[in-house]
Design a protein around this motif. Sequence first.
Motif, PDB file in Angstrom:
ATOM      1  N   HIS A   1       0.863  -1.290   0.095  1.00 27.42           N
ATOM      2  CA  HIS A   1       0.015   0.184   0.067  1.00 27.42           C
ATOM      3  C   HIS A   1       0.981   1.363  -0.124  1.00 27.42           C
ATOM      4  O   HIS A   1       1.870   1.126   0.474  1.00 27.42           O
ATOM      5  CB  HIS A   1      -0.973  -0.154   1.300  1.00 27.42           C
ATOM      6  CG  HIS A   1      -2.114  -0.965   1.118  1.00 27.42           C
ATOM      7  ND1 HIS A   1      -2.942  -1.381   2.171  1.00 27.42           N
ATOM      8  CD2 HIS A   1      -2.640  -1.695   0.054  1.00 27.42           C
ATOM      9  CE1 HIS A   1      -3.781  -2.118   1.894  1.00 27.42           C
ATOM     10  NE2 HIS A   1      -3.598  -2.271   0.675  1.00 27.42           N
ATOM     11  N   GLY A   2       0.459   2.148  -0.667  1.00 22.61           N
ATOM     12  CA  GLY A   2       1.134   3.439  -0.770  1.00 22.61           C
ATOM     13  C   GLY A   2       0.149   4.719  -0.248  1.00 22.61           C
ATOM     14  O   GLY A   2      -0.889   4.532  -0.202  1.00 22.61           O
ATOM     15  N   HIS A   3       0.836   5.610   0.537  1.00 24.40           N
ATOM     16  CA  HIS A   3       0.150   6.748   1.373  1.00 24.40           C
ATOM     17  C   HIS A   3       0.659   7.835   1.073  1.00 24.40           C
ATOM     18  O   HIS A   3       2.002   8.324   0.833  1.00 24.40           O
ATOM     19  CB  HIS A   3       0.089   6.093   2.670  1.00 24.40           C
ATOM     20  CG  HIS A   3      -0.331   5.000   2.957  1.00 24.40           C
ATOM     21  ND1 HIS A   3      -1.493   4.335   2.748  1.00 24.40           N
ATOM     22  CD2 HIS A   3       0.386   3.944   3.676  1.00 24.40           C
ATOM     23  CE1 HIS A   3      -1.461   3.301   3.112  1.00 24.40           C
ATOM     24  NE2 HIS A   3      -0.462   2.752   3.681  1.00 24.40           N
ATOM     25  N   MET A   4      -0.116   9.117   1.240  1.00 24.16           N
ATOM     26  CA  MET A   4       0.671  10.392   1.207  1.00 24.16           C
ATOM     27  C   MET A   4       1.625  10.883   0.301  1.00 24.16           C
ATOM     28  O   MET A   4       2.560  11.098   0.682  1.00 24.16           O
ATOM     29  CB  MET A   4       1.234  10.644   2.708  1.00 24.16           C
ATOM     30  CG  MET A   4       0.081   9.954   3.941  1.00 24.16           C
ATOM     31  SD  MET A   4      -1.458  10.837   3.948  1.00 24.16           S
ATOM     32  CE  MET A   4      -0.583  12.726   4.233  1.00 24.16           C
ATOM     33  N   PRO A   5       1.229  10.901  -0.985  1.00 25.52           N
ATOM     34  CA  PRO A   5       2.229  11.132  -1.760  1.00 25.52           C
ATOM     35  C   PRO A   5       2.629  12.613  -1.943  1.00 25.52           C
ATOM     36  O   PRO A   5       1.766  13.520  -1.801  1.00 25.52           O
ATOM     37  CB  PRO A   5       1.586  10.922  -3.222  1.00 25.52           C
ATOM     38  CG  PRO A   5       0.096  10.840  -3.055  1.00 25.52           C
ATOM     39  CD  PRO A   5      -0.008  10.426  -1.615  1.00 25.52           C
ATOM     40  N   GLU A   6       3.968  12.869  -1.954  1.00 21.48           N
ATOM     41  CA  GLU A   6       4.464  14.464  -2.178  1.00 21.48           C
ATOM     42  C   GLU A   6       4.798  14.332  -3.714  1.00 21.48           C
ATOM     43  O   GLU A   6       6.067  13.992  -3.955  1.00 21.48           O
ATOM     44  CB  GLU A   6       5.446  14.698  -1.276  1.00 21.48           C
ATOM     45  CG  GLU A   6       5.107  14.706   0.108  1.00 21.48           C
ATOM     46  CD  GLU A   6       6.411  14.654   1.285  1.00 21.48           C
ATOM     47  OE1 GLU A   6       6.713  15.909   1.173  1.00 21.48           O
ATOM     48  OE2 GLU A   6       6.482  13.958   1.913  1.00 21.48           O
ATOM     49  N   ILE A   7       4.116  14.767  -4.620  1.00 21.46           N
ATOM     50  CA  ILE A   7       4.053  14.820  -5.820  1.00 21.46           C
ATOM     51  C   ILE A   7       4.611  16.207  -6.640  1.00 21.46           C
ATOM     52  O   ILE A   7       3.610  17.070  -6.191  1.00 21.46           O
ATOM     53  CB  ILE A   7       3.091  13.776  -6.730  1.00 21.46           C
ATOM     54  CG1 ILE A   7       2.657  12.638  -6.375  1.00 21.46           C
ATOM     55  CG2 ILE A   7       3.403  14.358  -8.386  1.00 21.46           C
ATOM     56  CD1 ILE A   7       1.415  12.189  -6.829  1.00 21.46           C
TER      57      ILE A   7
ATOM     58  N   TRP B   1       6.559   8.665  -1.404  1.00 22.68           N
ATOM     59  CA  TRP B   1       5.531   7.886  -1.073  1.00 22.68           C
ATOM     60  C   TRP B   1       5.697   7.260   0.290  1.00 22.68           C
ATOM     61  O   TRP B   1       6.716   6.489   0.385  1.00 22.68           O
ATOM     62  CB  TRP B   1       4.876   6.933  -1.964  1.00 22.68           C
ATOM     63  CG  TRP B   1       4.379   7.437  -3.421  1.00 22.68           C
ATOM     64  CD1 TRP B   1       5.349   7.710  -4.423  1.00 22.68           C
ATOM     65  CD2 TRP B   1       2.976   7.581  -3.804  1.00 22.68           C
ATOM     66  NE1 TRP B   1       4.566   7.928  -5.516  1.00 22.68           N
ATOM     67  CE2 TRP B   1       3.229   7.990  -5.307  1.00 22.68           C
ATOM     68  CE3 TRP B   1       1.986   7.044  -3.141  1.00 22.68           C
ATOM     69  CZ2 TRP B   1       2.021   8.035  -5.838  1.00 22.68           C
ATOM     70  CZ3 TRP B   1       0.536   7.422  -3.798  1.00 22.68           C
ATOM     71  CH2 TRP B   1       0.794   7.944  -5.171  1.00 22.68           C
ATOM     72  N   ALA B   2       4.723   7.329   1.342  1.00 19.25           N
ATOM     73  CA  ALA B   2       4.949   6.411   2.543  1.00 19.25           C
ATOM     74  C   ALA B   2       4.334   4.894   1.913  1.00 19.25           C
ATOM     75  O   ALA B   2       3.608   4.655   1.308  1.00 19.25           O
ATOM     76  CB  ALA B   2       4.236   6.760   3.654  1.00 19.25           C
ATOM     77  N   MET B   3       4.932   3.987   2.260  1.00 16.05           N
ATOM     78  CA  MET B   3       4.634   2.562   1.927  1.00 16.05           C
ATOM     79  C   MET B   3       4.443   1.486   3.130  1.00 16.05           C
ATOM     80  O   MET B   3       5.156   1.794   4.090  1.00 16.05           O
ATOM     81  CB  MET B   3       5.565   2.066   0.724  1.00 16.05           C
ATOM     82  CG  MET B   3       6.902   1.843   1.382  1.00 16.05           C
ATOM     83  SD  MET B   3       7.348   0.241   2.180  1.00 16.05           S
ATOM     84  CE  MET B   3       7.126  -0.936   0.838  1.00 16.05           C
ATOM     85  N   GLU B   4       3.721   0.459   3.015  1.00 16.22           N
ATOM     86  CA  GLU B   4       3.646  -0.497   3.875  1.00 16.22           C
ATOM     87  C   GLU B   4       3.479  -1.773   3.137  1.00 16.22           C
ATOM     88  O   GLU B   4       2.909  -1.646   2.105  1.00 16.22           O
ATOM     89  CB  GLU B   4       2.345  -0.375   4.940  1.00 16.22           C
ATOM     90  CG  GLU B   4       1.809  -1.781   5.450  1.00 16.22           C
ATOM     91  CD  GLU B   4       0.983  -1.582   6.565  1.00 16.22           C
ATOM     92  OE1 GLU B   4       0.105  -0.412   6.522  1.00 16.22           O
ATOM     93  OE2 GLU B   4       0.412  -2.670   7.143  1.00 16.22           O
TER      94      GLU B   4
ATOM     95  N   TYR C   1       7.704  -1.151   6.697  1.00 21.43           N
ATOM     96  CA  TYR C   1       7.191   0.270   6.366  1.00 21.43           C
ATOM     97  C   TYR C   1       8.272   1.081   5.843  1.00 21.43           C
ATOM     98  O   TYR C   1       9.756   0.710   6.445  1.00 21.43           O
ATOM     99  CB  TYR C   1       6.736   0.865   7.735  1.00 21.43           C
ATOM    100  CG  TYR C   1       5.668   0.069   8.442  1.00 21.43           C
ATOM    101  CD1 TYR C   1       4.275   0.525   8.373  1.00 21.43           C
ATOM    102  CD2 TYR C   1       5.999  -0.838   9.185  1.00 21.43           C
ATOM    103  CE1 TYR C   1       3.230   0.005   8.780  1.00 21.43           C
ATOM    104  CE2 TYR C   1       4.908  -1.468  10.026  1.00 21.43           C
ATOM    105  CZ  TYR C   1       3.473  -1.189   9.626  1.00 21.43           C
ATOM    106  OH  TYR C   1       2.545  -1.749  10.445  1.00 21.43           O
TER     107      TYR C   1
ATOM    108  N   HIS D   1       9.591   4.205   2.607  1.00 23.44           N
ATOM    109  CA  HIS D   1       9.233   5.362   1.637  1.00 23.44           C
ATOM    110  C   HIS D   1       9.873   4.973   0.373  1.00 23.44           C
ATOM    111  O   HIS D   1      10.985   4.519   0.281  1.00 23.44           O
ATOM    112  CB  HIS D   1       9.721   6.586   2.103  1.00 23.44           C
ATOM    113  CG  HIS D   1       9.180   7.118   3.270  1.00 23.44           C
ATOM    114  ND1 HIS D   1       9.830   7.029   4.566  1.00 23.44           N
ATOM    115  CD2 HIS D   1       8.031   7.945   3.423  1.00 23.44           C
ATOM    116  CE1 HIS D   1       9.055   7.778   5.550  1.00 23.44           C
ATOM    117  NE2 HIS D   1       7.946   8.198   5.022  1.00 23.44           N
TER     118      HIS D   1
ATOM    119  N   LEU E   1      11.811   2.336   7.235  1.00 23.11           N
ATOM    120  CA  LEU E   1      11.664   2.817   8.566  1.00 23.11           C
ATOM    121  C   LEU E   1      11.749   1.538   9.520  1.00 23.11           C
ATOM    122  O   LEU E   1      12.379   1.439  10.476  1.00 23.11           O
ATOM    123  CB  LEU E   1      10.354   3.090   8.875  1.00 23.11           C
ATOM    124  CG  LEU E   1      10.145   4.665   8.234  1.00 23.11           C
ATOM    125  CD1 LEU E   1       8.644   5.208   8.255  1.00 23.11           C
ATOM    126  CD2 LEU E   1      10.898   5.738   8.945  1.00 23.11           C
ATOM    127  N   VAL E   2      11.204   0.225   9.151  1.00 21.72           N
ATOM    128  CA  VAL E   2      11.351  -0.828   9.930  1.00 21.72           C
ATOM    129  C   VAL E   2      10.863  -1.935   9.060  1.00 21.72           C
ATOM    130  O   VAL E   2       9.917  -1.823   8.428  1.00 21.72           O
ATOM    131  CB  VAL E   2      10.649  -0.600  11.202  1.00 21.72           C
ATOM    132  CG1 VAL E   2       8.933  -0.397  10.983  1.00 21.72           C
ATOM    133  CG2 VAL E   2      10.952  -1.744  12.201  1.00 21.72           C
TER     134      VAL E   2
END
Lengths: 149, 149, 149
Positions: free
Chosen positions: C80-86, C98-101, C120, C122, C144-145
Amino acid sequence: MDELKRMTDIEEIRQLKARYFRFLDTKDWEGFESLFSVDAILDMRSGRGDNLDPDAVIQGASAIRAFVSAAVQALVTVHHGHMPEIEITAPDVARAVWAMEDVLYAPEDSEMPFRSLHGYGHYHETYEKLAGRWAIKSLKLTRLVVHTT
Amino acid sequence: MDELKRMTDIEEIRQLKARYFRFLDTKDWEGFESLFSVDAILDMRSGRGDNLDPDAVIQGASAIRAFVSAAVQALVTVHHGHMPEIEITAPDVARAVWAMEDVLYAPEDSEMPFRSLHGYGHYHETYEKLAGRWAIKSLKLTRLVVHTT
Amino acid sequence: MDELKRMTDIEEIRQLKARYFRFLDTKDWEGFESLFSVDAILDMRSGRGDNLDPDAVIQGASAIRAFVSAAVQALVTVHHGHMPEIEITAPDVARAVWAMEDVLYAPEDSEMPFRSLHGYGHYHETYEKLAGRWAIKSLKLTRLVVHTT
């Protein structure tokens, strides 16, 4: 198609689905029902692994509300949607695929077949704009994986 | 309201909140502070279950930075936001609800009351645009559920 | 830059990345390959903790397809991808974080070094628009982890 109109339609559908998740998890059932077309269809046949009837195809906003609220009223639920692919296919008509994750917790004394459920999958949806407002016309859930404890 | 302006404002607020999460989880505290209005308010009173003071209402960007950085500096944290309902309520004024998930890991030798925390809830936020830049004016966290080990 | 063009470019890149996740998790490898520039680069050197070669830098859409499909074909995966800064940095050129999990499950009889992996991080990406279509030009994963069982 007008590009600005397409952008605002996509944003309105994003926020429609955001309310779907928020109303579901905060159990605002009146708000929840208001998001669906009167004759909307909820197809959970591929949403295996949770506490819903595996043959469930529900028609109508009020029947969808009754079905979903009965299924989750006693649970703590978290439903998140991700990465929508929203396509405006005609004026006031749209479809989308959403990635999804759900986490359900049954109460201690529950007769549910699980204590917790953690699943992933996709929503396949259609929408229509009626009287200036986007509504969910159909929702079909497919699953990648479901784990229960 | 100008529809294109509304679309770009919503996108700027989405990216503001994206930086909030990225700066928080990568511990870029100078960047983190820069996202808040000088007199911003952080209300964690309903953010139960984590390692924060349950009565915490913090005012001011620098105090918010000090409070949050002290709370999580020793931890590995992951915070994700989902499904924003962003509403531009007046020129340069906005509010939003975001679904959220957080995962925190305490180090082995930590005195934290948990080894790991996994929570879900919502951010209820307001924003203002100052000198051409959107900033977080207030942030209130509510929880659906929190699990700790 | 034309603001409406910027909004539609950002939306197209969001949907490009949405297809990346959907094609990856549903194992549509032909679709997956089509999302990358012919000479795209996949840099997984900081994507530690999963089942990929820690020195992996792969070049070319077809090599990326071969590498990724071999790595995950036998697994159930959720990305899953989250919160893109495009950011559109020039006409037909863009970058994003993108944040990712990700959640990976190995089959019972697998020789994988884990049964499940939950991570988790990016994605740091660049994009280019070729022949009217946005494509992924480079993708670098940082973590991140990562937890495995």
